[in-house]
Design a protein around this motif. Structure first.
Motif, PDB file in Angstrom:
ATOM      1  N   PRO A  17       0.827  -1.217   0.000  1.00 23.09           N
ATOM      2  CA  PRO A  17       0.000   0.000   0.000  1.00 23.09           C
ATOM      3  C   PRO A  17       0.860   1.265   0.000  1.00 23.09           C
ATOM      4  N   PHE A  18       0.420   2.248  -0.741  1.00 30.94           N
ATOM      5  CA  PHE A  18       1.055   3.560  -0.820  1.00 30.94           C
ATOM      6  C   PHE A  18       2.434   3.533  -1.493  1.00 30.94           C
ATOM      7  N   SER A  19       2.814   2.389  -2.089  1.00 27.02           N
ATOM      8  CA  SER A  19       4.128   2.343  -2.736  1.00 27.02           C
ATOM      9  C   SER A  19       4.207   3.299  -3.927  1.00 27.02           C
ATOM     10  N   SER A  20       3.058   3.611  -4.508  1.00 30.76           N
ATOM     11  CA  SER A  20       3.039   4.537  -5.645  1.00 30.76           C
ATOM     12  C   SER A  20       3.606   5.898  -5.265  1.00 30.76           C
ATOM     13  N   PHE A  21       3.399   6.288  -4.015  1.00 28.77           N
ATOM     14  CA  PHE A  21       3.910   7.580  -3.537  1.00 28.77           C
ATOM     15  C   PHE A  21       5.424   7.675  -3.710  1.00 28.77           C
ATOM     16  N   PHE A  22       6.128   6.566  -3.469  1.00 28.31           N
ATOM     17  CA  PHE A  22       7.582   6.587  -3.468  1.00 28.31           C
ATOM     18  C   PHE A  22       8.191   6.472  -4.865  1.00 28.31           C
ATOM     19  N   ARG A  23       7.374   6.209  -5.869  1.00 28.94           N
ATOM     20  CA  ARG A  23       7.912   6.122  -7.224  1.00 28.94           C
ATOM     21  C   ARG A  23       8.422   7.467  -7.712  1.00 28.94           C
ATOM     22  N   ASN A  24       7.925   8.522  -7.109  1.00 28.82           N
ATOM     23  CA  ASN A  24       8.403   9.850  -7.506  1.00 28.82           C
ATOM     24  C   ASN A  24       9.802  10.154  -6.980  1.00 28.82           C
ATOM     25  N   VAL A  25      10.320   9.330  -6.077  1.00 27.72           N
ATOM     26  CA  VAL A  25      11.704   9.526  -5.636  1.00 27.72           C
ATOM     27  C   VAL A  25      12.642   9.369  -6.827  1.00 27.72           C
ATOM     28  N   ASP A  26      12.432   8.321  -7.608  1.00 24.29           N
ATOM     29  CA  ASP A  26      13.260   8.113  -8.802  1.00 24.29           C
ATOM     30  C   ASP A  26      13.082   9.257  -9.796  1.00 24.29           C
ATOM     31  N   THR A  27      11.848   9.726  -9.948  1.00 22.12           N
ATOM     32  CA  THR A  27      11.601  10.859 -10.848  1.00 22.12           C
ATOM     33  C   THR A  27      12.363  12.087 -10.382  1.00 22.12           C
ATOM     34  N   LEU A  28      12.334  12.337  -9.080  1.00 23.81           N
ATOM     35  CA  LEU A  28      13.039  13.490  -8.523  1.00 23.81           C
ATOM     36  C   LEU A  28      14.537  13.384  -8.786  1.00 23.81           C
ATOM     37  N   VAL A  29      15.114  12.208  -8.548  1.00 24.97           N
ATOM     38  CA  VAL A  29      16.547  12.011  -8.781  1.00 24.97           C
ATOM     39  C   VAL A  29      16.871  12.215 -10.259  1.00 24.97           C
ATOM     40  N   HIS A  30      16.029  11.670 -11.134  1.00 21.71           N
ATOM     41  CA  HIS A  30      16.220  11.810 -12.569  1.00 21.71           C
ATOM     42  C   HIS A  30      16.265  13.281 -12.978  1.00 21.71           C
ATOM     43  N   GLU A  31      15.264  14.032 -12.560  1.00 20.45           N
ATOM     44  CA  GLU A  31      15.203  15.441 -12.948  1.00 20.45           C
ATOM     45  C   GLU A  31      16.312  16.257 -12.283  1.00 20.45           C
ATOM     46  N   PHE A  32      16.644  15.909 -11.062  1.00 21.70           N
ATOM     47  CA  PHE A  32      17.748  16.596 -10.384  1.00 21.70           C
ATOM     48  C   PHE A  32      19.063  16.329 -11.118  1.00 21.70           C
ATOM     49  N   GLY A  33      19.206  15.124 -11.686  1.00 24.04           N
ATOM     50  CA  GLY A  33      20.391  14.819 -12.478  1.00 24.04           C
ATOM     51  C   GLY A  33      20.528  15.774 -13.650  1.00 24.04           C
ATOM     52  N   HIS A  34      19.420  16.012 -14.354  1.00 26.08           N
ATOM     53  CA  HIS A  34      19.449  16.985 -15.443  1.00 26.08           C
ATOM     54  C   HIS A  34      19.849  18.374 -14.921  1.00 26.08           C
TER      55      HIS A  34
END
Length: 240
Positions: free
Chosen positions: A22-39
């Motif tokens: 449950p609520f694991s979908s919330f944490f998928r944005n961690v990878d998105t954040l790291v990805h965009e921060f990399g850019h």
């Protein structure tokens, strides 16, 4: 080659299991954040300007930036998936050293830096604040098992997302080569087909996943803290 297939099988299993929590979908944005921060961070290193980052509820994101010379878009476009994959290695390295709390601090600081300087849409800001508050609360709970569970949940979701992202990009590169995100940007800058860049991102992600899995399994094979190693234990074994 057998180890590579084991890595792929483990990623598939982790993807299935993490979707059930449950609520694991919330944490998928961690990878998105790291990805965009990399850019963003590579843009700044190349003397460019980061205008803003947007994070979205469907786990996608976008970084708006500008640089003086068009060739600089190549390393900037390469940075997202690459740094995302390397970040999973960092998370599992910290776990292998028993430094989950340091990992929680790293995650929280990352979200804080982004919400202060880069993330500007309402969903992105609220998500970052929520993640910081939740991670801070977990950091101070007295139950180590809960901290470990939370940390590994985030780490495994980042691992899964860092591999699935490039895999989906391969499909997009074949079906709509001009709409394949970073692969399309790299294709436009280098005249190399977008599918090549998607395959490269996937190879890097799986290689990093293999390293991360090695760190995870090696950590779980260590003797408990405070116990003496059995006869014949390597002198190079890490101490807890």
């Amino acid at each position: 080659m057998n180890k590579w297939w084991k890595t792929i099988a483990f990623i598939v299993g982790a993807a299935i299991l993490t979707r059930w929590i449950p609520f694991s979908s919330f944490f998928r944005n961690v990878d998105t954040l790291v990805h965009e921060f990399g850019h963003a961070i590579v843009t700044l290193l190349l003397s460019g300007k980061v205008q803003y980052i947007h994070l979205f509820a469907d786990h996608s994101g976008v970084t708006y930036s500008s640089v003086a010379h068009s060739w600089r878009f190549i390393p900037i476009s390469l940075a997202g998936y690459t740094i995302s994959a390397l970040f999973t290695v960092l998370l599992f390295y910290l776990y292998s050293r028993g430094k989950q709390q340091a990992g929680l601090i790293t995650l929280s600081v990352l979200a804080l830096v982004n919400v202060l300087f880069f993330v500007r849409n309402s969903f992105g800001v609220m998500w970052c604040i929520g993640f910081i508050v939740l991670s801070a609360a977990i950091y101070f709970v007295p139950w180590r098992w809960l901290r470990d569970f939370y940390y590994l949940l985030v780490a495994f979701i980042c691992l899964v997302e860092s591999v699935l992202g490039p895999l989906f990009l391969i499909v997009a590169s074949i079906q709509q080569p001009t709409q394949a995100g970073d692969a399309s940007n790299l294709s436009a800058a280098t005249f190399i087909p977008a599918v090549f860049w998607s395959l490269l991102f996937t190879a890097v992600a799986i290689a990093c996943a293999r390293v991360a899995m090695g760190l995870f399994f090696n950590a779980n094979r260590r003797p408990p803290a405070g116990t003496r190693p059995a006869f014949g234990w390597s002198k190079h074994a890490r101490r807890t």
